[in-house]
Design a protein around this motif. Structure first.
Motif, short mmCIF file in Angstrom:
data_model
loop_
_atom_site.label_atom_id
_atom_site.label_comp_id
_atom_site.label_asym_id
_atom_site.label_seq_id
_atom_site.Cartn_x
_atom_site.Cartn_y
_atom_site.Cartn_z
N LYS A 145 0.83 -1.21 0.00
CA LYS A 145 0.00 0.00 0.00
C LYS A 145 0.86 1.26 0.00
O LYS A 145 0.63 2.19 -0.78
CB LYS A 145 -0.93 0.01 1.21
CG LYS A 145 -1.81 1.24 1.30
CD LYS A 145 -2.70 1.20 2.54
CE LYS A 145 -3.54 2.46 2.64
NZ LYS A 145 -4.40 2.45 3.85
N ALA A 146 1.88 1.29 0.85
CA ALA A 146 2.76 2.45 0.91
C ALA A 146 3.52 2.63 -0.40
O ALA A 146 3.65 3.75 -0.91
CB ALA A 146 3.74 2.31 2.07
N ALA A 147 4.02 1.52 -0.97
CA ALA A 147 4.73 1.60 -2.24
C ALA A 147 3.82 2.12 -3.34
O ALA A 147 4.22 2.99 -4.13
CB ALA A 147 5.27 0.22 -2.61
N LYS A 152 2.79 6.08 -7.21
CA LYS A 152 1.73 6.73 -7.99
C LYS A 152 1.87 8.24 -7.90
O LYS A 152 1.72 8.95 -8.90
CB LYS A 152 0.37 6.29 -7.46
CG LYS A 152 -0.82 6.83 -8.26
CD LYS A 152 -2.13 6.27 -7.72
CE LYS A 152 -3.31 6.78 -8.53
NZ LYS A 152 -4.61 6.21 -8.00
N LEU A 153 2.19 8.74 -6.70
CA LEU A 153 2.36 10.18 -6.51
C LEU A 153 3.56 10.69 -7.30
O LEU A 153 3.48 11.73 -7.97
CB LEU A 153 2.52 10.48 -5.03
CG LEU A 153 2.54 11.95 -4.60
CD1 LEU A 153 1.95 12.08 -3.19
CD2 LEU A 153 3.96 12.51 -4.60
N TRP A 154 4.70 9.99 -7.22
CA TRP A 154 5.88 10.41 -7.98
C TRP A 154 5.62 10.38 -9.48
O TRP A 154 6.07 11.26 -10.22
CB TRP A 154 7.07 9.50 -7.64
CG TRP A 154 7.71 9.80 -6.32
CD1 TRP A 154 7.23 10.62 -5.33
CD2 TRP A 154 8.95 9.28 -5.84
NE1 TRP A 154 8.09 10.63 -4.27
CE2 TRP A 154 9.16 9.82 -4.55
CE3 TRP A 154 9.89 8.40 -6.36
CZ2 TRP A 154 10.29 9.51 -3.78
CZ3 TRP A 154 11.01 8.09 -5.60
CH2 TRP A 154 11.22 8.64 -4.33
N ARG A 160 8.23 10.53 -12.96
CA ARG A 160 9.38 9.65 -12.79
C ARG A 160 9.02 8.59 -11.75
O ARG A 160 7.94 8.63 -11.14
CB ARG A 160 10.62 10.42 -12.32
CG ARG A 160 10.45 11.11 -10.95
CD ARG A 160 11.79 11.45 -10.32
NE ARG A 160 12.53 10.22 -10.03
CZ ARG A 160 13.82 10.21 -9.63
NH1 ARG A 160 14.48 11.34 -9.53
NH2 ARG A 160 14.42 9.08 -9.36
N THR A 161 9.92 7.65 -11.54
CA THR A 161 9.72 6.68 -10.48
C THR A 161 11.00 6.58 -9.65
O THR A 161 11.97 7.32 -9.90
CB THR A 161 9.31 5.31 -11.05
OG1 THR A 161 8.84 4.49 -9.98
CG2 THR A 161 10.46 4.62 -11.78
N ALA A 162 11.01 5.70 -8.69
CA ALA A 162 12.18 5.53 -7.83
C ALA A 162 13.34 4.93 -8.62
O ALA A 162 13.14 4.19 -9.59
CB ALA A 162 11.84 4.63 -6.65
N ASP A 163 14.56 5.25 -8.20
CA ASP A 163 15.73 4.63 -8.81
C ASP A 163 15.95 3.23 -8.23
O ASP A 163 16.49 2.35 -8.90
CB ASP A 163 16.97 5.49 -8.57
CG ASP A 163 16.86 6.83 -9.27
OD1 ASP A 163 16.66 6.85 -10.50
OD2 ASP A 163 16.98 7.87 -8.59
N PHE A 164 15.55 3.04 -7.00
CA PHE A 164 15.52 1.73 -6.35
C PHE A 164 14.60 1.86 -5.15
O PHE A 164 14.21 2.97 -4.76
CB PHE A 164 16.92 1.22 -5.96
CG PHE A 164 17.69 2.06 -4.97
CD1 PHE A 164 17.97 1.58 -3.69
CD2 PHE A 164 18.18 3.32 -5.31
CE1 PHE A 164 18.69 2.34 -2.78
CE2 PHE A 164 18.91 4.08 -4.40
CZ PHE A 164 19.17 3.59 -3.14
N ILE A 203 7.30 -5.90 -4.87
CA ILE A 203 8.15 -6.05 -6.05
C ILE A 203 7.31 -5.92 -7.32
O ILE A 203 7.70 -5.25 -8.29
CB ILE A 203 8.90 -7.39 -6.02
CG1 ILE A 203 9.93 -7.38 -4.88
CG2 ILE A 203 9.59 -7.67 -7.36
CD1 ILE A 203 10.59 -8.72 -4.64
N ALA A 204 6.14 -6.53 -7.35
CA ALA A 204 5.25 -6.44 -8.52
C ALA A 204 4.82 -5.01 -8.77
O ALA A 204 4.75 -4.55 -9.92
CB ALA A 204 4.03 -7.34 -8.31
N CYS A 205 4.52 -4.29 -7.69
CA CYS A 205 4.13 -2.88 -7.81
C CYS A 205 5.27 -2.06 -8.40
O CYS A 205 5.06 -1.25 -9.32
CB CYS A 205 3.74 -2.34 -6.43
SG CYS A 205 3.36 -0.58 -6.40
N VAL A 206 6.48 -2.26 -7.89
CA VAL A 206 7.65 -1.54 -8.38
C VAL A 206 7.89 -1.85 -9.85
O VAL A 206 8.19 -0.96 -10.66
CB VAL A 206 8.90 -1.89 -7.54
CG1 VAL A 206 10.16 -1.28 -8.17
CG2 VAL A 206 8.74 -1.39 -6.12
N ASN A 207 7.75 -3.11 -10.22
CA ASN A 207 7.99 -3.52 -11.61
C ASN A 207 7.01 -2.86 -12.58
O ASN A 207 7.35 -2.60 -13.74
CB ASN A 207 7.90 -5.04 -11.73
CG ASN A 207 9.10 -5.74 -11.14
OD1 ASN A 207 10.15 -5.12 -10.93
ND2 ASN A 207 8.97 -7.02 -10.85
#
Length: 364
Positions: A145-147, A152-154, A160-164, A203-207
């Motif tokens: 949920k936090a991820a 989504k906000l970024w 853009r998204t996170a670098d890691f 991990i799925a969310c980040v991907n």
């Protein structure tokens, strides 16, 4: 395991390892530089980093910002090989809860940090503070949920998204991103297996966002990791690396005092407890006379060191800055000693290379 190390944008560390940031004064240049020298990512904690500066009592912010620069430069010198190259990376851990958070982030980027890792809250505006620099950024999250909310906000606000991304699990030390109720169930059957599923969801969310931006976004798992079997396990879940903190405290290279390290060595499973920090967040620490005393009443606060945004001297049970400083300087009876729950397994002073060999024997 990942024998190619860890690639974050255009930055490469020889090992898929991040040394977790530990304040106040636990992970400074000595520890971070030693980890980077071995090929990992050495992290300096900015939490009251200038506590040894002569003007800390009168202007803690100025002392902290100055110390950020000097500690980073010392870490670079320690990390460098004879030919001047560094096989690892160097960066900072900056808590979102820090007062004047943006100033600390901008100083870190200006100083030349390879990475900034940010937790203790969601770093919603972090991309704005590093824009135009080559510093790579990562949020610390503990749930899908936090991820999802942050990425989504970024995506919407900064395109853009996170670098890691660092996933900090419930076995970690210091402030924790879990409810007290969740932490009470930590050792019940299937708890860790259920959290493994949460890791895979993150991990799925980040991907999803990595695919959208057509980049690689490594995911690092933290919390209670200290041996090769644990590393293999999180890698099997899809992680790209691990973040390790507590085992590095009892190394010769760690910046904390010997009595602080000895408190880790002496700690048993029964000595580890979940406490409420002065800002109300749950945190893991080693039981000692100070915590026992705080159960009986408040400790007088005579000065505010402007450390945490939501801390009020009028209502706080004690000054967390003073409590952490006392502990790291060796007064472990009267200070606050944060730790991870794997502290119970530490029984001697080791070295940074030894900790790394236990995690990645194939790199030795």
């Amino acid at each position: 395991m990942n024998r190619q190390g860890l690639c974050i944008g255009n930055k490469i560390a020889a090992l898929p390892l991040i040394q977790g940031g530990m304040g106040v004064g636990v992970s400074l240049s000595g520890l971070a530089g030693a980890v980077a020298r071995e090929g990992g990512i050495g992290i300096i904690s900015t939490a009251q980093i200038g506590f040894r500066e002569p003007d800390f009592q009168t202007d803690s912010k100025a002392a902290n910002l100055r110390a950020m620069v000097t500690e980073f430069q010392k870490a670079k010198e320690l990390a460098a090989r004879p030919d001047g190259t560094i096989s690892g990376l160097l960066g900072y851990n900056i808590m979102v809860a820090t007062k004047d958070y943006s100033d600390y982030v901008r100083t870190a980027a200006k100083t030349g940090a390879d990475v900034i890792i940010s937790g203790a809250g969601l770093p919603t505006d972090l991309p704005a503070y590093v824009e135009g620099t080559d510093t790579r950024i990562a949020p610390i999250v503990s749930s899908e949920k936090a991820a999802r909310i942050l990425l989504k906000l970024w995506d919407r606000h900064y395109h853009r998204t996170a670098d890691f991304v660092v996933i900090e699990g419930p076995h970690a030390g210091g402030h924790l991103g879990f409810s007290y109720e969740t932490l009470e169930n930590l050792y019940k059957e299937n708890f860790d297996a259920d959290y493994d599923q949460e890791i895979q969801k993150i991990i799925a969310c980040v991907n999803t966002y990595a695919e959208k931006y057509k980049i690689s976004v490594p995911v690092i798992v933290a919390g209670g990791i200290m041996d090769a079997s644990q590393v293999r396990h999180v890698m099997s879940l899809g992680a790209d690396g691990v973040q390790v903190a507590t085992p590095f405290v009892t190394t010769e290279e760690c910046d904390a005092s010997l009595p602080f390290k000895q408190a880790y060595i002496n700690a048993s499973a029964e000595d580890i407890e979940i406490v409420a920090s002065p800002v109300g967040m749950p945190a893991r620490a080693i039981h000692n006379p100070f915590l026992e005393k705080m159960k009986q009443g408040k400790e007088a606060i005579h000065k505010c060191y402007r450390c945490l945004e939501k801390c009020s001297p009028a209502t706080a049970p004690y000054c967390i800055t003073q409590a952490l400083i006392r502990a790291v300087e060796g007064d472990t009876e009267n200070g606050l000693i944060f730790c991870g729950d794997n502290v119970k397994y530490l029984d001697r002073i080791s070295t940074v290379p030894e900790v790394i060999w236990a995690l990645f024997p194939e790199f030795s």
